[in-house]
Design a protein around this motif. Structure first.
Motif, PDB file in Angstrom:
ATOM      1  N   GLY A  72      48.888  35.928  41.414  1.00 20.07           N
ATOM      2  CA  GLY A  72      48.280  37.071  42.063  1.00 20.07           C
ATOM      3  C   GLY A  72      46.992  37.574  41.328  1.00 20.07           C
ATOM      4  N   TYR A  73      46.308  38.286  41.954  1.00 21.60           N
ATOM      5  CA  TYR A  73      45.169  38.866  41.251  1.00 21.60           C
ATOM      6  C   TYR A  73      45.462  39.803  40.171  1.00 21.60           C
ATOM      7  N   ALA A  74      46.266  40.660  40.154  1.00 24.12           N
ATOM      8  CA  ALA A  74      46.596  41.547  39.056  1.00 24.12           C
ATOM      9  C   ALA A  74      46.998  40.942  37.986  1.00 24.12           C
ATOM     10  N   GLU A  75      48.116  40.175  37.875  1.00 22.76           N
ATOM     11  CA  GLU A  75      48.475  39.409  36.828  1.00 22.76           C
ATOM     12  C   GLU A  75      47.499  38.569  36.149  1.00 22.76           C
ATOM     13  N   THR A  76      46.807  37.809  37.022  1.00 18.05           N
ATOM     14  CA  THR A  76      45.595  37.015  36.477  1.00 18.05           C
ATOM     15  C   THR A  76      44.563  37.791  35.792  1.00 18.05           C
ATOM     16  N   LEU A  77      44.050  38.953  36.419  1.00 14.93           N
ATOM     17  CA  LEU A  77      43.064  40.031  35.759  1.00 14.93           C
ATOM     18  C   LEU A  77      43.810  40.318  34.301  1.00 14.93           C
ATOM     19  N   ASP A  78      44.953  40.633  34.138  1.00 14.74           N
ATOM     20  CA  ASP A  78      45.600  41.035  33.294  1.00 14.74           C
ATOM     21  C   ASP A  78      45.430  40.001  31.801  1.00 14.74           C
ATOM     22  N   GLU A  79      45.772  38.786  32.515  1.00 10.69           N
ATOM     23  CA  GLU A  79      45.557  37.675  31.832  1.00 10.69           C
ATOM     24  C   GLU A  79      44.143  37.270  31.152  1.00 10.69           C
ATOM     25  N   ALA A  80      43.291  37.693  32.038  1.00 14.32           N
ATOM     26  CA  ALA A  80      41.731  37.488  31.873  1.00 14.32           C
ATOM     27  C   ALA A  80      41.305  38.373  30.663  1.00 14.32           C
ATOM     28  N   SER A  81      41.938  39.674  30.779  1.00 12.69           N
ATOM     29  CA  SER A  81      41.729  40.767  29.777  1.00 12.69           C
ATOM     30  C   SER A  81      42.135  40.357  28.440  1.00 12.69           C
ATOM     31  N   ARG A  82      43.398  39.822  28.427  1.00  7.48           N
ATOM     32  CA  ARG A  82      44.000  39.302  27.290  1.00  7.48           C
ATOM     33  C   ARG A  82      43.313  38.357  26.559  1.00  7.48           C
ATOM     34  N   LEU A  83      42.750  37.391  27.213  1.00  7.94           N
ATOM     35  CA  LEU A  83      42.147  36.367  26.424  1.00  7.94           C
ATOM     36  C   LEU A  83      40.571  36.675  26.243  1.00  7.94           C
ATOM     37  N   GLY A  84      40.068  37.932  26.683  1.00 13.37           N
ATOM     38  CA  GLY A  84      38.687  38.183  26.442  1.00 13.37           C
ATOM     39  C   GLY A  84      37.738  37.905  27.582  1.00 13.37           C
ATOM     40  N   TYR A  85      37.908  37.272  28.667  1.00 13.94           N
ATOM     41  CA  TYR A  85      37.049  36.989  29.863  1.00 13.94           C
ATOM     42  C   TYR A  85      36.864  38.195  30.553  1.00 13.94           C
ATOM     43  N   ALA A  86      37.792  39.155  30.216  1.00 18.01           N
ATOM     44  CA  ALA A  86      37.245  40.380  31.255  1.00 18.01           C
ATOM     45  C   ALA A  86      37.264  41.656  30.359  1.00 18.01           C
ATOM     46  N   GLU A  87      36.348  42.451  30.534  1.00 16.94           N
ATOM     47  CA  GLU A  87      36.182  43.720  29.869  1.00 16.94           C
ATOM     48  C   GLU A  87      37.114  44.628  29.736  1.00 16.94           C
ATOM     49  N   ALA A  88      37.480  45.557  29.105  1.00 15.02           N
ATOM     50  CA  ALA A  88      38.242  46.666  29.069  1.00 15.02           C
ATOM     51  C   ALA A  88      38.287  47.382  30.431  1.00 15.02           C
ATOM     52  N   ASP A  89      37.073  47.511  30.927  1.00  8.08           N
ATOM     53  CA  ASP A  89      36.920  48.274  32.247  1.00  8.08           C
ATOM     54  C   ASP A  89      36.190  47.067  33.070  1.00  8.08           C
ATOM     55  N   PRO A  90      36.731  46.418  33.870  1.00  4.26           N
ATOM     56  CA  PRO A  90      36.172  44.947  34.443  1.00  4.26           C
ATOM     57  C   PRO A  90      35.613  45.421  35.807  1.00  4.26           C
ATOM     58  N   THR A  91      35.352  46.553  36.485  1.00  2.00           N
ATOM     59  CA  THR A  91      34.917  47.084  37.542  1.00  2.00           C
ATOM     60  C   THR A  91      33.486  46.296  37.819  1.00  2.00           C
ATOM     61  N   ALA A  92      32.496  46.348  36.858  1.00  2.00           N
ATOM     62  CA  ALA A  92      31.295  45.779  37.048  1.00  2.00           C
ATOM     63  C   ALA A  92      31.174  44.361  37.763  1.00  2.00           C
ATOM     64  N   ASP A  93      32.272  43.574  36.946  1.00  2.00           N
ATOM     65  CA  ASP A  93      32.445  42.333  37.197  1.00  2.00           C
ATOM     66  C   ASP A  93      33.456  42.051  38.658  1.00  2.00           C
ATOM     67  N   VAL A  94      34.564  42.625  38.542  1.00  2.00           N
ATOM     68  CA  VAL A  94      35.443  42.419  39.784  1.00  2.00           C
ATOM     69  C   VAL A  94      35.284  42.814  41.150  1.00  2.00           C
ATOM     70  N   ASP A  95      34.346  44.093  41.018  1.00  2.00           N
ATOM     71  CA  ASP A  95      33.772  44.670  42.313  1.00  2.00           C
ATOM     72  C   ASP A  95      32.472  44.177  42.565  1.00  2.00           C
ATOM     73  N   GLY A  96      31.776  43.233  41.957  1.00  2.00           N
ATOM     74  CA  GLY A  96      30.891  42.383  42.438  1.00  2.00           C
ATOM     75  C   GLY A  96      29.445  43.146  41.914  1.00  2.00           C
ATOM     76  N   TYR A  97      29.562  44.227  41.389  1.00  2.00           N
ATOM     77  CA  TYR A  97      28.190  44.971  40.929  1.00  2.00           C
ATOM     78  C   TYR A  97      27.254  44.110  40.048  1.00  2.00           C
ATOM     79  N   ASP A  98      28.102  43.234  39.086  1.00  2.00           N
ATOM     80  CA  ASP A  98      27.120  42.530  37.944  1.00  2.00           C
ATOM     81  C   ASP A  98      26.367  41.274  39.044  1.00  2.00           C
ATOM     82  N   ALA A  99      27.060  40.641  39.845  1.00  2.00           N
ATOM     83  CA  ALA A  99      26.457  39.785  40.782  1.00  2.00           C
ATOM     84  C   ALA A  99      25.635  40.204  41.672  1.00  2.00           C
ATOM     85  N   ALA A 100      25.667  41.443  42.192  1.00  2.00           N
ATOM     86  CA  ALA A 100      24.847  42.028  43.225  1.00  2.00           C
ATOM     87  C   ALA A 100      23.382  42.240  42.664  1.00  2.00           C
ATOM     88  N   SER A 101      23.583  42.576  41.225  1.00  2.00           N
ATOM     89  CA  SER A 101      22.115  42.987  40.464  1.00  2.00           C
ATOM     90  C   SER A 101      21.506  41.536  40.577  1.00  2.00           C
TER      91      SER A 101
END
Length: 438
Positions: free
Chosen positions: A180-209
């Motif tokens: 599922g999404y939540a457990e995969t996000l946790d794994e991405a954070s553990r591996l360094g693929y996601a920031e401590a606060d992943p909002t800009a990425d997962v909510d699409g702000y980064d891609a929108a810019s």
């Protein structure tokens, strides 16, 4: 600036604002490749200073170059300002001041460009300075310069791509593991693929810019981040992933920028970021992990695809150095890079009027007439059905519908009304589809 006779060329002095992961790589490359860079530019590249928040935290850098005051470097004798701090204020004021003083600017600041590129471009034009920003989108992938220069004589109709590595890693992992999404996000954070606060990425702000920047360059119109329709991936469930797999598709978060032509011939720009299902045979479907890829369609050039590392210190620094060499060479030769091209000034097409296609998965009652009731709702909203798949199980049935292209607002209204039908127990999955003819 030009040189005569055997006089040694004056160094091009660089003010570096910010020295984190990317900035550190820029300093390393400037030092290790000094001779080769000087040969490419026609003059040595020399650091005039480095602005960092806490100089005492950077023992690896020459202390005489460090300052906590970026404004001080703007006022110095630097020829080029390289900005790697990020954010909008006070960076906007610093870069405007630099451009007004005739200093060229190299930046990787997508958020600032997506909101203020017009203002920055006007400042560059007024003083004859250069404004380069290849590193703002897709890291080391040479993408913006082809749009800005190589394809300047062509008519681009569409730019579609994966421009955020974090979300691509998460969706790729959900597809391959079934998690599922939540457990995969946790794994991405553990591996360094996601920031401590992943909002800009997962909510699409980064891609929108990034979509705003791509649309502005591709369609010669000023597009800001406020013009981009944005949806993130937090709502993507394992059911969505499974539904895509059943029809030979994969889910990706895409930035989609299109030149839309109405029936009467009027053109507009659509810029959007949202999850989509695309066929597994599509070029973007095989882009896994944290990689980026952008697909460009143009009248004369046809279909082009740009692929590579979309983030990271070294890849992003590579793009920064490429811009730095170009603006420094322009200084040496008394030349200028390309100016902003916004002559088309196409209007922004609202998301509701943008043609899209939907994949809709329903749990419905297993009795006669259900499909007819559902189909009637589509007909009322003038939405054409492209394909239907039905499967019975005990007292319920699953109904999967893929639509033809229709205005997004009509599709949304259709789903809303279907969800209220007595025969519909649950709308299991709703997602837009791309990559096939409508």
């Amino acid at each position: 600036m030009s040189t005569h006779g055997t006089e040694a060329p004056r160094p091009i002095r660089i003010a570096l604002l910010g020295c984190g992961t990317v900035g550190g790589e820029v300093v390393r490359l400037l030092t290790e490749q000094a001779g080769e860079l000087a040969a490419r530019v026609g003059a040595p590249l020399e650091l005039a200073g480095i602005a960092v928040r806490r100089p005492d935290k950077h023992p690896e850098l020459p202390p005489q170059l460090l300052t906590p005051d970026p404004a001080k470097l703007i006022e110095s004798d630097a020829d080029v300002v390289v900005e790697l701090i990020g954010g909008i204020e006070p960076v906007r004021d610093w870069l405007l001041a630099a451009l007004h003083k005739g200093k060229s600017v190299v930046t990787a600041n997508k958020a600032l460009l997506a909101e203020c590129s017009g203002e920055l471009s006007e400042a560059a034009d007024s003083s004859g300075a250069d404004l380069y920003f290849e590193a703002a989108v897709a890291g080391a992938i040479p993408l913006l310069r082809p749009l800005r220069e190589s394809l300047a004589g062509d008519r681009i109709t569409r730019v579609m791509g994966i421009v955020n590595g974090t979300t691509n890693y998460i969706l790729s992992a959900m597809d391959s593991t079934g998690a599922g999404y939540a457990e995969t996000l946790d794994e991405a954070s553990r591996l360094g693929y996601a920031e401590a606060d992943p909002t800009a990425d997962v909510d699409g702000y980064d891609a929108a810019s990034k979509a705003a920047i791509l649309a502005s360059l591709a369609f010669h119109s000023r597009v800001t981040v406020a013009d981009v329709h944005r949806e993130g991936i937090a709502g993507v469930s394992s059911s969505d992933i499974l539904a895509a797999q059943k029809i030979g598709r994969v889910v990706k978060l895409l930035a989609i920028c299109e030149r839309v032509t109405a029936e009467e011939g009027a053109e507009s720009v659509s810029a959007r970021v949202h999850p989509v299902m695309i066929p597994r045979a599509h070029q973007l479907a095989g882009v896994g992990g944290a990689f980026n890829a952008v697909y460009v369609e143009a009248d004369a050039a046809g279909e082009l695809m740009f692929y590579g590392q979309g983030a990271g210190g070294a890849p992003t620094a590579s793009a920064v150095l490429g811009d730095l060499v170009t603006v420094a060479r322009n200084r040496v030769l008394a030349g200028r890079g390309p100016r902003e091209s916004a002559h088309a000034a196409l209007p922004i097409r609202p998301m509701g009027q943008t043609p899209t296609r939907y994949h809709i998965s329903l749990d419905v009652a297993d009795r006669a007439g259900v499909l007819a009731q559902v189909a009637q709702v589509f007909a009322v909203h003038d939405v054409s059905i492209a394909a239907v798949r039905q499967r019975d199980r005990l007292s319920t049935a699953s109904l999967v519908i893929v639509t033809h292209s229709a205005p997004d607002s009509a599709l949304q209204s259709t789903v809303d009304e279907i969800s209220r039908l007595d025969v519909v127990r649950e709308v299991v999955s709703v997602m837009r589809v791309e990559g096939e003819d409508s």
